[in-house]
Design a protein around this motif. Sequence first.
Motif, PDB file in Angstrom:
ATOM      1  N   VAL A  84       0.855  -1.189   0.000  1.00 12.97           N
ATOM      2  CA  VAL A  84       0.000   0.000   0.000  1.00 12.97           C
ATOM      3  C   VAL A  84       0.885   1.232   0.000  1.00 12.97           C
ATOM      4  N   THR A  85       0.764   2.106  -1.008  1.00 11.04           N
ATOM      5  CA  THR A  85       1.477   3.376  -0.990  1.00 11.04           C
ATOM      6  C   THR A  85       0.506   4.494  -0.564  1.00 11.04           C
ATOM      7  N   ASP A  86       1.483   4.774  -0.214  1.00 14.20           N
ATOM      8  CA  ASP A  86       0.612   5.741   0.235  1.00 14.20           C
ATOM      9  C   ASP A  86      -0.463   6.371  -0.709  1.00 14.20           C
ATOM     10  N   PRO A 139       8.536   6.440  -2.378  1.00 17.71           N
ATOM     11  CA  PRO A 139       7.471   6.185  -3.348  1.00 17.71           C
ATOM     12  C   PRO A 139       7.775   5.017  -4.274  1.00 17.71           C
ATOM     13  N   VAL A 140       6.719   4.464  -4.838  1.00 17.97           N
ATOM     14  CA  VAL A 140       6.845   3.410  -5.850  1.00 17.97           C
ATOM     15  C   VAL A 140       7.251   4.060  -7.172  1.00 17.97           C
ATOM     16  N   THR A 141       8.269   3.510  -7.807  1.00 17.31           N
ATOM     17  CA  THR A 141       8.727   4.067  -9.083  1.00 17.31           C
ATOM     18  C   THR A 141       8.354   3.194 -10.279  1.00 17.31           C
ATOM     19  N   GLY A 142       7.967   1.954 -10.021  1.00 21.60           N
ATOM     20  CA  GLY A 142       7.597   1.083 -11.130  1.00 21.60           C
ATOM     21  C   GLY A 142       7.227  -0.297 -10.636  1.00 21.60           C
ATOM     22  N   GLN A 191       0.668   8.049  -9.279  1.00 19.21           N
ATOM     23  CA  GLN A 191       1.673   7.554 -10.207  1.00 19.21           C
ATOM     24  C   GLN A 191       1.414   6.089 -10.549  1.00 19.21           C
ATOM     25  N   ILE A 192       0.873   5.342  -9.595  1.00 20.54           N
ATOM     26  CA  ILE A 192       0.553   3.937  -9.868  1.00 20.54           C
ATOM     27  C   ILE A 192      -0.537   3.846 -10.929  1.00 20.54           C
TER      28      ILE A 192
END
Length: 327
Positions: free
Chosen positions: A3-5, A57-60, A92-93
């Motif tokens: 889970v991102t934020d 953060p998730v980048t990919g 971004q996701i």
Amino acid sequence: MVVTDTKVDDAVRPTFLTFEGEVQPGEAFAHMIENRLLVDALVAKAKALGIALRTTPVTGFERRANAIDVSFADGATVSARLLVGADGARSQIREQAGIATHGWSYGQSAIVCTVAHERPHNGRAEEHFLPPGPFAILPLTGNRASIVWTERTADAERYVAMSDAEFHDELEKRFGLHLGDIEVVGPRRAFPLGLYTARSFIAERIALIGDAAHVIHPIAGQGLNMGLRDVAALAEAVVDAARLGLDIGGVQVLERYQRWRRFDTAMMGVATDSLNRLFSNRSDVLRLARDIGLGVVERMPPLKRMFIREAAGFTGEVPKLLKGEAL
């Protein structure tokens, strides 16, 4: 799972709608929970449960047959069955998953700030409907309130850029003096408003929740409630699948989540959009109609309770967690 934020002129003359809790003698008054306190409580609970928290953060991500490999900005990676996009309106996701959004800007912005006042609010929330948009006074702990003040975007930017004294004068015209003298404490910010919905709440091994899936006007104060319903519905779908030995990131689970939340989201979007168009205008005919309608609701307790239950999310297919039931 990852889970991102005072005095008001015609431009600010309000239509009033107030919601007051039925507080018994000796009970604590109701108030809004501040975001920082809510986040702190959730972080503490997650740590107590041994959940690993990452602040990068998730980048990919890359999908495999039975998993999704997620990359973070610090170079770390993790493999999971399901990636949940909870990273806000500019997700971004969602973008990386190729999910488009549709909707429109209202040309309005919400000015948000915290106000200290002399007299207690007694847990009372107010919403004043002004021609540019609603002005909400939401009770916080102590003699404080959170302000959500909707204006046309250009005007909102001008108000936020004013000196403290000028901003205070404009705020007082709308807030009034029923709670005594007021003082802005902390920063004031403006956020653009619009109605946006993701064309799909799901993709292969991905589910979108909260503002990543839908953004609505704050006129009914339902943005957070809708996000909580997303979380509860997705959690229930995942737990039910896990009990049956199914893949929690599989198509059946994700489609169940989307069916559950899509209609409710669409209906709330239509409702808030209609309310904003009804109240954010200068039409005398519409003003008369809405005043009569609000008067009818105020004088009919069963009808008022129905609206409150709807606003609280207690109608329709309510997920177990929102009913206080264990999964």
